[in-house]
Design a protein around this motif. Sequence first.
Motif, PDB file in Angstrom:
ATOM      1  N   GLY A   1       0.810  -1.210   0.000  1.00 27.80           N
ATOM      2  CA  GLY A   1       0.000   0.000   0.000  1.00 27.80           C
ATOM      3  C   GLY A   1       0.840   1.255   0.000  1.00 27.80           C
ATOM      4  N   LEU A   2       0.336   2.281  -0.667  1.00 28.51           N
ATOM      5  CA  LEU A   2       0.914   3.616  -0.592  1.00 28.51           C
ATOM      6  C   LEU A   2      -0.118   4.491   0.085  1.00 28.51           C
ATOM      7  N   ILE A   3       0.297   5.238   1.078  1.00 34.11           N
ATOM      8  CA  ILE A   3      -0.618   6.114   1.795  1.00 34.11           C
ATOM      9  C   ILE A   3      -0.628   7.450   1.076  1.00 34.11           C
ATOM     10  N   ASP A   4      -1.825   7.930   0.781  1.00 33.22           N
ATOM     11  CA  ASP A   4      -1.903   9.091  -0.077  1.00 33.22           C
ATOM     12  C   ASP A   4      -3.137   9.935   0.200  1.00 33.22           C
ATOM     13  N   PRO A   5      -2.946  11.223   0.516  1.00 31.49           N
ATOM     14  CA  PRO A   5      -4.096  12.099   0.703  1.00 31.49           C
ATOM     15  C   PRO A   5      -4.673  12.576  -0.625  1.00 31.49           C
ATOM     16  N   PRO A   6      -5.889  13.101  -0.605  1.00 35.05           N
ATOM     17  CA  PRO A   6      -6.571  13.444  -1.848  1.00 35.05           C
ATOM     18  C   PRO A   6      -6.180  14.761  -2.494  1.00 35.05           C
ATOM     19  N   LEU A   7      -5.124  15.440  -2.054  1.00 31.57           N
ATOM     20  CA  LEU A   7      -4.736  16.697  -2.677  1.00 31.57           C
ATOM     21  C   LEU A   7      -4.272  16.522  -4.111  1.00 31.57           C
ATOM     22  N   ILE A   8      -4.136  15.280  -4.536  1.00 30.85           N
ATOM     23  CA  ILE A   8      -3.761  14.972  -5.908  1.00 30.85           C
ATOM     24  C   ILE A   8      -4.661  15.706  -6.889  1.00 30.85           C
TER      25      ILE A   8
ATOM     26  N   ASN B   1       2.724   9.305  -6.190  1.00 28.39           N
ATOM     27  CA  ASN B   1       2.315   8.110  -5.443  1.00 28.39           C
ATOM     28  C   ASN B   1       1.304   7.297  -6.243  1.00 28.39           C
ATOM     29  N   HIS B   2       0.323   7.975  -6.820  1.00 32.94           N
ATOM     30  CA  HIS B   2      -0.716   7.291  -7.584  1.00 32.94           C
ATOM     31  C   HIS B   2      -0.139   6.642  -8.837  1.00 32.94           C
ATOM     32  N   LEU B   3       0.692   7.391  -9.569  1.00 37.07           N
ATOM     33  CA  LEU B   3       1.289   6.850 -10.783  1.00 37.07           C
ATOM     34  C   LEU B   3       2.168   5.640 -10.477  1.00 37.07           C
ATOM     35  N   LEU B   4       2.953   5.740  -9.417  1.00 40.08           N
ATOM     36  CA  LEU B   4       3.832   4.636  -9.041  1.00 40.08           C
ATOM     37  C   LEU B   4       3.025   3.418  -8.607  1.00 40.08           C
TER      38      LEU B   4
ATOM     39  N   PRO C   1      -9.777  -4.724  -7.017  1.00 38.67           N
ATOM     40  CA  PRO C   1      -8.675  -4.965  -7.967  1.00 38.67           C
ATOM     41  C   PRO C   1      -7.376  -4.284  -7.550  1.00 38.67           C
ATOM     42  N   SER C   2      -6.269  -4.932  -7.871  1.00 37.25           N
ATOM     43  CA  SER C   2      -4.962  -4.339  -7.629  1.00 37.25           C
ATOM     44  C   SER C   2      -4.855  -3.047  -8.425  1.00 37.25           C
ATOM     45  N   GLY C   3      -4.163  -2.069  -7.853  1.00 35.12           N
ATOM     46  CA  GLY C   3      -4.023  -0.775  -8.498  1.00 35.12           C
ATOM     47  C   GLY C   3      -5.123   0.195  -8.135  1.00 35.12           C
ATOM     48  N   SER C   4      -6.003  -0.193  -7.217  1.00 27.70           N
ATOM     49  CA  SER C   4      -7.122   0.679  -6.834  1.00 27.70           C
ATOM     50  C   SER C   4      -6.693   1.765  -5.866  1.00 27.70           C
ATOM     51  N   PHE C   5      -7.476   2.826  -5.844  1.00 24.97           N
ATOM     52  CA  PHE C   5      -7.294   3.956  -4.932  1.00 24.97           C
ATOM     53  C   PHE C   5      -8.453   3.910  -3.942  1.00 24.97           C
ATOM     54  N   MET C   6      -8.143   3.775  -2.655  1.00 28.34           N
ATOM     55  CA  MET C   6      -9.169   3.609  -1.624  1.00 28.34           C
ATOM     56  C   MET C   6      -9.303   4.866  -0.770  1.00 28.34           C
ATOM     57  N   VAL C   7     -10.551   5.273  -0.564  1.00 32.09           N
ATOM     58  CA  VAL C   7     -10.876   6.399   0.303  1.00 32.09           C
ATOM     59  C   VAL C   7     -12.005   5.939   1.218  1.00 32.09           C
ATOM     60  N   ASP C   8     -11.765   5.983   2.512  1.00 35.02           N
ATOM     61  CA  ASP C   8     -12.768   5.559   3.500  1.00 35.02           C
ATOM     62  C   ASP C   8     -13.333   4.168   3.208  1.00 35.02           C
ATOM     63  N   GLY C   9     -12.452   3.252   2.831  1.00 33.75           N
ATOM     64  CA  GLY C   9     -12.854   1.871   2.612  1.00 33.75           C
ATOM     65  C   GLY C   9     -13.555   1.600   1.294  1.00 33.75           C
ATOM     66  N   LYS C  10     -13.631   2.605   0.429  1.00 34.96           N
ATOM     67  CA  LYS C  10     -14.293   2.433  -0.871  1.00 34.96           C
ATOM     68  C   LYS C  10     -13.312   2.775  -1.986  1.00 34.96           C
TER      69      LYS C  10
ATOM     70  N   LYS D   1      -4.173   7.983 -14.543  1.00 30.94           N
ATOM     71  CA  LYS D   1      -4.221   6.811 -15.421  1.00 30.94           C
ATOM     72  C   LYS D   1      -3.133   6.830 -16.492  1.00 30.94           C
ATOM     73  N   ASP D   2      -2.329   7.867 -16.543  1.00 31.36           N
ATOM     74  CA  ASP D   2      -1.337   8.024 -17.603  1.00 31.36           C
ATOM     75  C   ASP D   2      -0.217   6.995 -17.424  1.00 31.36           C
ATOM     76  N   GLU D   3      -0.343   5.873 -18.133  1.00 35.14           N
ATOM     77  CA  GLU D   3       0.620   4.779 -17.983  1.00 35.14           C
ATOM     78  C   GLU D   3       2.016   5.159 -18.460  1.00 35.14           C
ATOM     79  N   GLU D   4       2.101   6.022 -19.460  1.00 38.75           N
ATOM     80  CA  GLU D   4       3.408   6.431 -19.980  1.00 38.75           C
ATOM     81  C   GLU D   4       4.204   7.182 -18.905  1.00 38.75           C
ATOM     82  N   ILE D   5       3.569   8.147 -18.256  1.00 35.91           N
ATOM     83  CA  ILE D   5       4.257   8.886 -17.192  1.00 35.91           C
ATOM     84  C   ILE D   5       4.528   7.959 -16.006  1.00 35.91           C
ATOM     85  N   GLY D   6       3.582   7.062 -15.713  1.00 38.88           N
ATOM     86  CA  GLY D   6       3.790   6.087 -14.641  1.00 38.88           C
ATOM     87  C   GLY D   6       5.012   5.228 -14.896  1.00 38.88           C
TER      88      GLY D   6
END
Length: 148
Positions: free
Chosen positions: A4-11, A39-42, A110-119, A128-133
């Motif tokens: 897991g990567l811990i990530d706040p929503p300021l993205i 964090n999200h891209l990685l 699914p793997s690769g999901s972003f979870m907020v408050d258990g959802k 979603k930009d796989e090239e930059i990721g």
Amino acid sequence: ARQGLIDPPLIRSSNGKALNSRPPPFSPVKHYADTKLCNHLLSRSLSLRSPSSKVLTVSPGMVDTDLWRNFSSLYQLVTFPIRYVALRTPEDASLGVVYALAAEEIEDVPSGSFMVDGKVEEWTEKEKDEEIGEQLYGVCEEIINDAK
């Protein structure tokens, strides 16, 4: 195995144009948001490269941490009542991370999901930009290999 990567929503406020640039003038909030984009891209890139692992990004929400120490004393004083009432304690914020790592219900996420408050939260187009990721993953791999 779950990762897991811990990530706040300021993205959501990040423009994420380049992985290694800081347009003048330097903005701490934008810089912080760009790190969340990374964090999200990685996380998404790692999930694609490691199909046998479940990789999740978890937002603990807005947390009242020492990060606020970087704001002016006046700002801290004025916002204290709001922070006290509206923001999570670090202990409360950690519950979402523990849930993502241990709950049986997460098996269907699914793997690769972003979870907020258990959802599961939808990714933005930038996230979603796989090239930059892949570019970011390559940079991280290089740094790790150089450190060996």
